[in-house]
Design a protein around this motif. Sequence first.
Motif, PDB file in Angstrom:
ATOM      1  N   TYR A  31     -80.325 -16.588  -9.273  1.00  0.00           N
ATOM      2  CA  TYR A  31     -81.081 -16.563  -8.165  1.00  0.00           C
ATOM      3  C   TYR A  31     -81.427 -15.027  -8.026  1.00  0.00           C
ATOM      4  O   TYR A  31     -82.529 -14.844  -7.229  1.00  0.00           O
ATOM      5  N   SER A  32     -80.795 -14.164  -8.682  1.00  0.00           N
ATOM      6  CA  SER A  32     -81.486 -12.591  -8.628  1.00  0.00           C
ATOM      7  C   SER A  32     -82.811 -12.446  -9.188  1.00  0.00           C
ATOM      8  O   SER A  32     -83.705 -11.678  -8.854  1.00  0.00           O
ATOM      9  N   ALA A 181     -82.937 -17.003   3.385  1.00  0.00           N
ATOM     10  CA  ALA A 181     -81.493 -17.389   3.094  1.00  0.00           C
ATOM     11  C   ALA A 181     -81.388 -18.536   2.081  1.00  0.00           C
ATOM     12  O   ALA A 181     -80.678 -18.416   1.227  1.00  0.00           O
ATOM     13  N   GLY A 184     -82.565 -17.776  -1.442  1.00  0.00           N
ATOM     14  CA  GLY A 184     -81.844 -16.744  -2.177  1.00  0.00           C
ATOM     15  C   GLY A 184     -80.442 -17.138  -2.023  1.00  0.00           C
ATOM     16  O   GLY A 184     -79.591 -16.226  -2.701  1.00  0.00           O
ATOM     17  N   ARG A 185     -80.013 -18.153  -1.561  1.00  0.00           N
ATOM     18  CA  ARG A 185     -78.579 -18.711  -1.600  1.00  0.00           C
ATOM     19  C   ARG A 185     -77.623 -17.603  -0.922  1.00  0.00           C
ATOM     20  O   ARG A 185     -76.731 -17.500  -1.765  1.00  0.00           O
ATOM     21  N   THR A 186     -78.020 -17.230   0.055  1.00  0.00           N
ATOM     22  CA  THR A 186     -77.122 -16.211   0.974  1.00  0.00           C
ATOM     23  C   THR A 186     -76.944 -16.897   2.436  1.00  0.00           C
ATOM     24  O   THR A 186     -77.560 -18.156   2.681  1.00  0.00           O
ATOM     25  N   SER A 191     -78.462 -14.406   8.133  1.00  0.00           N
ATOM     26  CA  SER A 191     -79.676 -13.878   7.868  1.00  0.00           C
ATOM     27  C   SER A 191     -80.536 -14.150   8.970  1.00  0.00           C
ATOM     28  O   SER A 191     -81.158 -13.206   9.532  1.00  0.00           O
TER      29      SER A 191
END
Length: 220
Positions: A31-32, A181, A184-186, A191
């Motif tokens: 995902y980066s 979020a 980006g899987r956060t 967020s």
Amino acid sequence: MAAAAALNDVQISIPEGQTESKQRQQPDFDYSQRAQWLRAAVLGANDGLVSVASLMMGVGGVNKDVKAMILTGFAGLVAGACSMAIGEFVSVYSQLDIEVAQMKREKRRGMGDNEVVVVQETQKEKLPNPVQAALASALAFSLGAIVPLLAAAFIHDHKVRMGVVVAAVSLALVVFGGVGAVLGRTPVVKSCARVLIGGCMAMAITFGLTKLIGIGGLEM
């Protein structure tokens, strides 16, 4: 007995092979890789939303005319979109120049011709596009800025209009924070809270300071 044992061995080994094959076919996604374009998109949308809404809230604090709020918001949309596009273009073009210079330095190191071609072709595919980045940034800013404009455009009562703008912008901030979020899987809650608190603080500060100046005697 020997045949039965062999058959059992075959039956046990097949699922293991299938499991390993599925694991190889479904690698974890990095995902980066989304970080750069996601940062630009979320930043542009939030910037358009918060800056234009803050401008409109500031003007609304000293002037009840809906036309003044709409014109201020529209001017902020155009100026902000142009500023974001130019800034992103210059920034990404600088990055492009650095990466191209690095490619030239690698070519001068004396690598073999075939190796140079492979490296250059791989790097060219990853080079940033300044025009694309500028357009994406301007579009994201404009999409965010449209929210407060639409929220205020069709409401004549001043107090109701201000409340609707705050509510619409707050909802949009939560949505933008949640989308960023998820992509980006956060953590979603963290967020959304961060974006919402920051946006509300910006609107409140702009409204308060402008109202203070208006109370001090400056008339529009």
